[in-house]
Motif scaffolding. Structure first.
Motif, short mmCIF file in Angstrom:
data_model
loop_
_atom_site.label_atom_id
_atom_site.label_comp_id
_atom_site.label_asym_id
_atom_site.label_seq_id
_atom_site.Cartn_x
_atom_site.Cartn_y
_atom_site.Cartn_z
N ARG A 107 9.77 -27.28 -4.23
CA ARG A 107 8.71 -26.48 -4.70
C ARG A 107 9.16 -24.73 -4.49
O ARG A 107 8.33 -23.99 -4.70
CB ARG A 107 7.48 -26.84 -4.11
CG ARG A 107 7.39 -26.48 -2.27
CD ARG A 107 6.00 -26.75 -1.76
NE ARG A 107 5.96 -26.19 -0.34
CZ ARG A 107 4.96 -26.52 0.14
NH1 ARG A 107 3.85 -27.26 0.11
NH2 ARG A 107 4.70 -26.06 1.55
N SER A 110 12.65 -22.05 -8.92
CA SER A 110 12.00 -21.36 -10.23
C SER A 110 11.64 -20.06 -9.81
O SER A 110 10.22 -19.61 -10.22
CB SER A 110 11.07 -22.27 -10.82
OG SER A 110 10.80 -21.59 -12.21
N SER A 121 7.61 -16.28 -8.12
CA SER A 121 7.69 -17.06 -9.13
C SER A 121 7.87 -17.03 -10.32
O SER A 121 7.29 -15.93 -11.10
CB SER A 121 6.80 -18.28 -8.87
OG SER A 121 6.65 -18.99 -7.79
N ASP A 123 7.60 -18.38 -14.50
CA ASP A 123 6.91 -19.34 -15.40
C ASP A 123 7.63 -19.64 -16.53
O ASP A 123 8.73 -19.17 -16.81
CB ASP A 123 5.52 -19.01 -15.50
CG ASP A 123 5.48 -17.72 -16.34
OD1 ASP A 123 6.50 -17.32 -17.08
OD2 ASP A 123 4.51 -16.58 -16.16
N LYS A 124 7.14 -20.57 -17.41
CA LYS A 124 7.77 -20.93 -18.36
C LYS A 124 8.07 -19.95 -19.30
O LYS A 124 9.00 -20.15 -20.40
CB LYS A 124 7.07 -22.21 -19.16
CG LYS A 124 5.75 -21.80 -19.65
CD LYS A 124 5.06 -23.00 -20.25
CE LYS A 124 3.50 -22.60 -20.92
NZ LYS A 124 2.98 -23.74 -21.23
N GLU A 130 10.03 -26.73 -14.41
CA GLU A 130 9.05 -27.17 -13.59
C GLU A 130 9.77 -27.51 -12.10
O GLU A 130 10.73 -27.88 -12.20
CB GLU A 130 8.59 -28.45 -14.26
CG GLU A 130 7.60 -29.46 -13.47
CD GLU A 130 7.29 -30.67 -14.06
OE1 GLU A 130 6.23 -31.14 -14.34
OE2 GLU A 130 8.31 -31.26 -14.80
N ALA A 138 1.12 -26.51 -3.73
CA ALA A 138 2.19 -25.16 -4.00
C ALA A 138 2.39 -24.58 -2.53
O ALA A 138 1.43 -25.04 -1.82
CB ALA A 138 1.20 -24.03 -4.73
N TRP A 143 2.65 -19.12 -5.92
CA TRP A 143 3.85 -20.10 -6.16
C TRP A 143 3.30 -21.24 -7.24
O TRP A 143 2.21 -21.41 -7.44
CB TRP A 143 4.23 -20.67 -4.78
CG TRP A 143 4.98 -19.71 -3.94
CD1 TRP A 143 4.33 -18.64 -3.14
CD2 TRP A 143 6.22 -19.52 -3.58
NE1 TRP A 143 5.30 -18.24 -2.29
CE2 TRP A 143 6.41 -18.70 -2.48
CE3 TRP A 143 7.46 -20.49 -4.19
CZ2 TRP A 143 7.83 -18.27 -2.00
CZ3 TRP A 143 8.66 -20.28 -3.59
CH2 TRP A 143 8.85 -18.92 -2.55
N GLN A 144 4.49 -21.50 -7.94
CA GLN A 144 4.15 -22.41 -8.86
C GLN A 144 3.87 -23.83 -8.21
O GLN A 144 4.12 -24.36 -7.10
CB GLN A 144 5.48 -22.75 -9.48
CG GLN A 144 5.35 -24.02 -10.84
CD GLN A 144 6.53 -24.27 -11.51
OE1 GLN A 144 6.95 -25.32 -11.93
NE2 GLN A 144 7.42 -23.39 -11.67
N LYS A 145 2.69 -24.53 -8.82
CA LYS A 145 2.37 -25.75 -8.25
C LYS A 145 3.27 -26.71 -8.75
O LYS A 145 3.53 -26.90 -9.86
CB LYS A 145 0.96 -26.17 -8.66
CG LYS A 145 0.39 -27.32 -7.95
CD LYS A 145 -1.30 -27.66 -8.42
CE LYS A 145 -1.53 -28.86 -7.72
NZ LYS A 145 -2.92 -29.16 -7.99
#
Length: 357
Positions: A107, A110, A121, A123-124, A130, A138, A143-145
């Motif tokens: 986690r 990314s 973080s 994102d896409k 992922e 998270a 932060w990304q979950k």
């Protein structure tokens, strides 16, 4: 004879000429996971430091296991060739033993490199990917979950560590160090803070240790006995309800049984903010407790900045090795200066001997 900083040490049949280790330091400067010109210059300098061993920065076992898009990765043949060429170049400069730290960020992955957007973080829409973890929690706000890993993904990741170990041997490394500290994936399974699973990989101590121990079993199985196997292990989460030094010692006993050559004891990292108090030699007490309880070679690190500090740690039996990171960047000749201050005979490169007083 009293053991000191310049007493050689035997790890799995390999002799380190002294107890100083260049700590693994992430440079976030790779291209497609391969070491770059920056790595060649950075590591070439450190190879001449006079330390007993050089650790290569945390290297992901898969592209999805990276911290950032600029992390080193060792999962394919092109990367093996690039690492092999790097080692060959370093070995023309020095015979220092070189080991590779291997990891999966889980986690903590990314994210931007630290000097871009404060390492926040991705994102896409920012070329992110992922992330996965022990549980879908998270690390903190912003932060990304992550997605909770399923059994097949856990098994695949064990195989990824095995494959990276094999490739590290092909590249010419003299050892590997499995990273299960600093809030990365294996630590995420160990810590009750991040592991809320209800299956065989969560809950009690043994279940939370199951995945990390499977990784070590596989790595030890494929790593030749004459190569060094280290583990970077968290001594204390420094949080209520977190991983403790007693947990660390309990796991350390199991790691010793599996044939680990040494442990490097660290702390904190499972959350961005903990109760960890920083100061000179702030993690030595954890290493000392593990060394006393488990009788395994132990390395310590963390704000060790003077030859006297490093030597006293070894001389007083608190640890068997001392790792320096930032201090070797600030003072690349720390080992030679330490030898001079401690009145130890020390060999430096022939090309530089005329520079001495």
């Amino acid at each position: 004879m009293t053991t000191n900083l310049f007493t050689p040490i035997n790890l799995s049949g390999q002799y380190l000429k002294n107890r100083l280790v260049v700590a693994p330091m992430c440079q976030y400067s790779s291209s497609n996971g391969e070491p770059s010109a920056w790595h060649r210059r950075h590591l070439g300098t450190l190879a001449l430091s006079g330390a007993g061993m050089l650790m290569i920065e945390s290297t992901a076992v898969s592209m999805k296991g990276r911290i950032s898009s600029k992390d080193l990765v060792l999962e394919n043949d092109d990367q093996v060739i690039a690492f092999s060429n790097l080692l060959k170049e370093i070995k023309t400069l020095s015979d220092i033993p070189i080991s590779l730290q291997i990891s999966h960020a889980g986690r903590k992955g990314s994210v931007n490199v630290p000097w871009e957007k404060n390492g926040t973080s991705l994102d896409k829409y920012q070329s992110g990917w992922e992330t996965v973890s022990a549980s879908s929690i998270a690390r903190d706000k912003g932060w990304q979950k992550p997605r909770q890993m399923n059994i097949d993904e856990i098994n695949k990741t064990v195989n990824d560590f095995e494959l990276t170990t094999k490739k590290a041997c092909l590249a010419g490394f003299q050892g590997v160090e499995v990273h299960m500290a600093h809030g990365y994936l294996l630590h995420q399974f160990l810590s009750p803070i991040s592991n809320k699973r209800k299956d065989q990989f969560g809950g009690d101590f043994l279940n939370r240790c199951r995945f990390p121990l499977q990784v070590i079993e596989k790595v030890r199985e494929v790593l030749p006995r004459e190569k060094i196997l280290g583990v970077r292990l968290t001594g204390d989460d420094c949080l209520n309800g977190g991983w403790t030094i007693n947990d660390c010692i309990r796991l350390a006993h199991k790691l010793k049984t599996l044939g680990v050559s040494y442990l490097c004891i660290s702390s904190g990292g499972i959350l961005p903010i903990t109760k960890l108090k920083f100061g000179p030699c702030y993690q030595v007490h954890l290493a000392e407790k593990v060394k006393s309880a488990v009788q395994i070679p132990v390395r310590t690190a963390g704000m060790i900045t003077t030859p006297k500090q490093a030597n006293d740690i070894i001389k007083n039996g608190k640890a068997d090795m001392v790792a320096l990171g930032r201090q070797f960047i600030r003072d690349p000749w720390f080992a030679i200066r330490a030898a001079n201050e401690l009145s130890e005979r020390f060999i430096m490169p022939n090309q530089y001997k005329r520079c001495l007083p």
